[in-house]
Motif scaffolding. Structure first.
Motif, PDB file in Angstrom:
ATOM      1  N   SER A 166       0.838  -1.205   0.000  1.00 36.61           N
ATOM      2  CA  SER A 166       0.000   0.000   0.000  1.00 36.61           C
ATOM      3  C   SER A 166       0.869   1.249   0.000  1.00 36.61           C
ATOM      4  CB  SER A 166      -0.912   0.007   1.229  1.00 36.61           C
ATOM      5  OG  SER A 166      -0.143   0.122   2.408  1.00 36.61           O
ATOM      6  N   ASP A 216      -6.267   2.792   3.257  1.00 39.17           N
ATOM      7  CA  ASP A 216      -5.792   1.801   2.288  1.00 39.17           C
ATOM      8  C   ASP A 216      -6.365   0.419   2.592  1.00 39.17           C
ATOM      9  OD1 ASP A 216      -4.361   3.761   1.053  1.00 39.17           O
ATOM     10  OD2 ASP A 216      -2.420   3.205   1.911  1.00 39.17           O
ATOM     11  N   ASP A 265      -9.837   0.249   1.216  1.00 35.84           N
ATOM     12  CA  ASP A 265      -9.806   0.139  -0.246  1.00 35.84           C
ATOM     13  C   ASP A 265      -9.448  -1.282  -0.688  1.00 35.84           C
ATOM     14  OD1 ASP A 265     -10.459   2.805  -0.445  1.00 35.84           O
ATOM     15  OD2 ASP A 265      -8.397   3.483  -0.776  1.00 35.84           O
ATOM     16  N   ARG A 266      -8.466  -1.876  -0.024  1.00 37.12           N
ATOM     17  CA  ARG A 266      -8.052  -3.226  -0.422  1.00 37.12           C
ATOM     18  C   ARG A 266      -9.149  -4.239  -0.131  1.00 37.12           C
ATOM     19  NH1 ARG A 266      -2.133  -5.493   0.727  1.00 37.12           N
ATOM     20  NH2 ARG A 266      -1.772  -3.738  -0.693  1.00 37.12           N
ATOM     21  N   ASP A 274     -11.761  -4.122  -2.708  1.00 38.16           N
ATOM     22  CA  ASP A 274     -11.326  -4.734  -3.968  1.00 38.16           C
ATOM     23  C   ASP A 274     -11.271  -6.261  -3.881  1.00 38.16           C
ATOM     24  OD1 ASP A 274     -11.058  -2.200  -5.004  1.00 38.16           O
ATOM     25  OD2 ASP A 274      -8.889  -2.080  -4.640  1.00 38.16           O
ATOM     26  N   ARG A 275     -10.885  -6.790  -2.725  1.00 35.27           N
ATOM     27  CA  ARG A 275     -10.674  -8.233  -2.590  1.00 35.27           C
ATOM     28  C   ARG A 275     -11.914  -8.991  -2.114  1.00 35.27           C
ATOM     29  NH1 ARG A 275      -5.032  -9.245  -2.071  1.00 35.27           N
ATOM     30  NH2 ARG A 275      -4.013  -7.739  -3.457  1.00 35.27           N
TER      31      ARG A 275
END
Length: 767
Positions: free
Chosen positions: A59, A523, A526-527, A530-531
């Motif tokens: 990140s 971060d 956000d991850r 996405d995952r």
């Protein structure tokens, strides 16, 4: 004793374990006692450090952290002592003298390396002079700052309080002072679970066994997690979450075995045979159930988020201990107790498995009537259950991930009080500073390098920035850092927007990185966003494959895996409605809506998918056995639902009360886990199991049991109830197993009085 050729490999191995526990119960208990004394003793002597520092490899926040100069304290940490006066100023002569004396005494406390008082020049004194903070350098890592140290610093600050100055711990000192508080949640959960067990078993001894084994194995597991904190970072939420899960599954697994055991004793079996058959039968269900939870938690590994991985393996460790206790510790206790397991009755014995059969009033008749109604008009009930579940899950459309901060902690706590004092004196952004980091190429000529002035000017002019500190240069002058104070609170979505905005800033052709706790959590959110689809896909696929191995019926496995998604959707909906919208949030002890911590939904998904699978497998095993015996899908659904009704209801009620009790915990994140898991289990044990599963199975008919032609062997039964069917027919004949005497594990009916499959059988006799 049990014939070794009966049952599948899991049942045979568990039968051997059961025989060992019966033959040497004191040896087994002694071994558990040695393990417990070693783990609990070491954890008590060495401590159980926690570390809430979040890292996120790959990140931008981690890049900023890796770039930051390492010569300013290394692993050392700064604590805060917030000071405040209601009138006047902190820099009045008398108060200044009192603060100086307090600073001197604090500096003498062990592990304190420096103390910097509140001054306007350093930005640690508010404009009105009423609020400030002392920065206390410590030669410890955050995980090593404990409550005694916080208390010693508080005592050393007495001269300031004597002068009328309010002092409140902040930062790591506040967290250390609030660590390991009252265990109200656990005690309430245990008390309610004890009442449910008393009602289910009707005797003090039988009701005490699940509680005893659950608490014993939980103490071992939590101590092991605490010791692991010396080797790796364990967030404080991990231990509490592990306690919640350990209590729930530990009591449930023991409930299944004891109910099975008492049913066999009531059927006339000797104690030794009853223990061995219970371990081989219900033990296989416990192993499968625990394995399902561990596999679901293992799916978190693909998220690439260290904190989720840590929460996953710590929760999985507790489940492993619970399974081990259920198939070794509990059988040894039952062997020693003998028939005294039914001693100290509070009412006439009512065996969950077979209690009413002799009276001619089959246990589970209510569930049988419900199954009759649902299977006669499956379309109507499918639509009704779908609508109800849809309503419960609808709020999830507005689910927004964020981050909680100290401002969401209980009123009156040190962390919240210090947060509010600082926010009132300096603005909300003081509680969530950001760090802008830029690599300079070529290195800076010195503090007057024009690029540094450009950095300060550009960052200060970014919308959402309330102020900046001085630029700091590393020893080699290749890295510059700048502290930034946002205009908004750490949990405000606008702060996350500021993080992204600062990363778009360019200084002298160099892109900047933004680090700090708040940037890392941005971060992280956000991850996870996405995952999330990948994690859901992996967990669903692994669970479906596990079900396929258990039942060898692809349609049944796929349907069961998808059904579990429904319970998770209801949990997400409840989280959004309560914590996001604020519906009844005051009842949880919070003062208003709070952001839903970014990692909670993903962790909840893995946990709930594994836990929901336990009840799904128990029900489907009973239905499958009835299908084998009758070949009538509707009769099989009715018999399976009737046969599992009371036990699953009792087990689910225990799980719900244990999880719901954690809503009383001070940490908002624990409240989220407690509420989400309680709602999901409640929905799974009622709407999903009572309406959705039987209606869909009735509509699918024989398609439920379709098997690929190249595999004609019947599926191995996964017994998971008080009277599970441990049949694993490994031969070519798919016919139902035939009772083979009192020693056979592979009998359909373990009681002495079998009844027709389409009768309302006891919950322990799925056919």
């Amino acid at each position: 004793m049990m014939h070794g050729h009966h049952g599948g490999p899991v049942q045979r191995r568990l039968a051997r374990i059961g025989r060992f526990c019966v033959a040497r119960p004191r040896t087994v208990l002694g071994a558990w006692l040695v393990v417990a004394v070693a783990l609990v003793g070491l954890a008590g002597a060495l401590g159980r450090p926690t570390d809430n520092d979040v890292t996120l490899p790959g990140s931008d926040a981690q890049a900023a952290r890796d770039l930051m100069p390492s010569g300013s304290g290394g692993d050392q940490v700064n604590g805060q002592l917030v000071v405040h006066v209601d009138s006047g100023r902190l820099d009045d002569p008398d108060r200044r003298a009192a603060l100086a004396e307090a600073e001197r005494r604090i500096a003498e406390v062990e592990h304190v390396t420096r103390v910097t008082g509140p001054t306007a020049a350093q930005g640690s004194l508010s404009a009105d002079g009423r609020t400030g903070y002392l920065t206390i350098g410590l030669d410890l890592r955050p995980r090593d700052v404990d409550r005694p140290l916080a208390e010693r610093i508080e005592v050393a600050a007495q001269p300031a309080r004597a002068a009328g100055i309010t002092t409140v711990d902040g930062g790591v000192l506040a967290a250390a002072g609030e660590r390991g508080g009252a265990r109200t949640s656990e005690l309430i959960g245990l008390a309610v679970a004890a009442l449910v067990l008393l009602f289910a078993f009707g005797g003090l001894v039988a009701a005490a066994m699940p509680l005893l084994t659950a608490i014993f194995t939980l103490a071992c597991a939590v101590s092991a997690i605490g010791l692991a904190g010396h080797l790796t970072g364990i967030p404080s939420v991990a231990t509490t979450l592990a306690t919640m899960i350990g209590l729930g599954v530990g009591i449930d697994y023991a409930l299944f075995l004891i109910t099975r055991h008492r049913g066999l004793l009531a059927g006339g079996l000797p104690v030794a045979d009853a223990v061995v058959r219970s371990v081989a039968g219900s033990g296989s269900a416990v192993v499968f159930a625990g394995g399902t939870v561990v596999i679901a938690l293992g799916g978190l590994a693909v998220a690439g988020v260290p904190i989720l991985g840590t929460l996953g393996w710590t929760a999985g460790l507790v489940v492993v201990f619970a399974v081990a206790g259920a198939v070794t510790l509990l059988p040894a206790l039952l062997a020693l107790l003998g028939r005294r397991v039914d001693a100290l009755r509070l009412r006439p014995a009512r065996i969950l498995a077979d209690g009413d059969r002799a009276a001619g009033t089959p246990d589970g008749a209510g569930w049988a009537r419900l199954a009759d109604r649902v299977t006669r008009r499956p379309v109507r009930w499918l639509l009704l259950s779908t609508v109800l579940l849809g309503v419960l899950a609808t709020p999830v459309l507005d689910l927004r991930l964020g981050q909680t901060d100290a401002g969401h902690n209980p009123p009156g706590s040190a962390s919240r009080t210090s947060y509010e004092l600082l926010a009132g004196g300096f603005g909300p952004g003081i509680n969530g500073p950001l760090t802008v980091v830029v690599r300079l190429d070529p290195p800076a000529a010195g503090p007057a390098d024009p690029r540094l002035a450009d950095l300060t000017r550009t960052v200060a002019g970014t919308p959402g920035v309330a102020g900046t500190g001085p630029v700091n240069l590393g020893d080699d002058r290749t890295v510059a850092t700048l502290s930034v104070r946002p205009t908004t609170a750490p949990g405000d979505p606008a702060t996350a927007e500021l993080v992204h905005g600062l990363r778009r800033v360019a200084v002298a052709g160099q892109s900047v990185h933004v680090g700090g706790v708040i940037a890392t959590r941005v971060d992280l959110a956000d991850r996870i966003r996405d995952r999330m689809p990948l994690v859901i896909g992996v967990v669903v696929l692994l669970s479906a494959l596990l079900l396929l191995a258990a039942f060898r019926a692809p349609v049944l496995a796929a349907k069961a895996a998808l059904m579990n998604l429904v319970s998770v959707g209801a949990a997400y909906g409840a989280l959004t409605a309560v914590f996001g919208w604020g519906w009844g949030v005051e009842l949880t002890g919070l003062t208003g809506p709070v952001p839903i911590e970014s990692y909670v939904p993903m962790m909840l998904f893995a946990l709930l998918f594994g836990l929901s699978m336990d009840y799904e497998v128990f029900l489907l095993t009973a239905v499958q056995e009835a299908w084998r015996a009758t070949g009538d899908n509707r009769v099989a659904v009715r018999a399976g639902l009737a046969g599992t009704g009371r036990v699953i209801t009792s087990a689910a009620l225990i799980m719900i009360t244990v999880f719901a009790s954690f809503v009383l915990h001070a940490d908002p994140v624990i409240k989220m886990f407690g509420l989400g898991m309680a709602v999901a289990i409640a929905v799974d044990a009622t709407l999903v199991r009572g309406l959705l599963v039987p209606s869909t199975m009735a509509l699918l008919g024989r398609a439920n049991w379709w098997q690929p032609r190249r595999r004609r062997r019947p599926a191995p039964s996964v017994s998971d109830g008080p009277d599970p069917v441990s049949t694993v027919s490994d031969g070519p004949d798919p016919a139902p197993s035939v009772p083979d005497g009192p020693d056979a594990v592979s009998t359909v009916s373990d009681g002495p009085d079998p009844v027709p499959a389409d009768a309302g059988t006891g919950p322990g006799t799925p056919r």
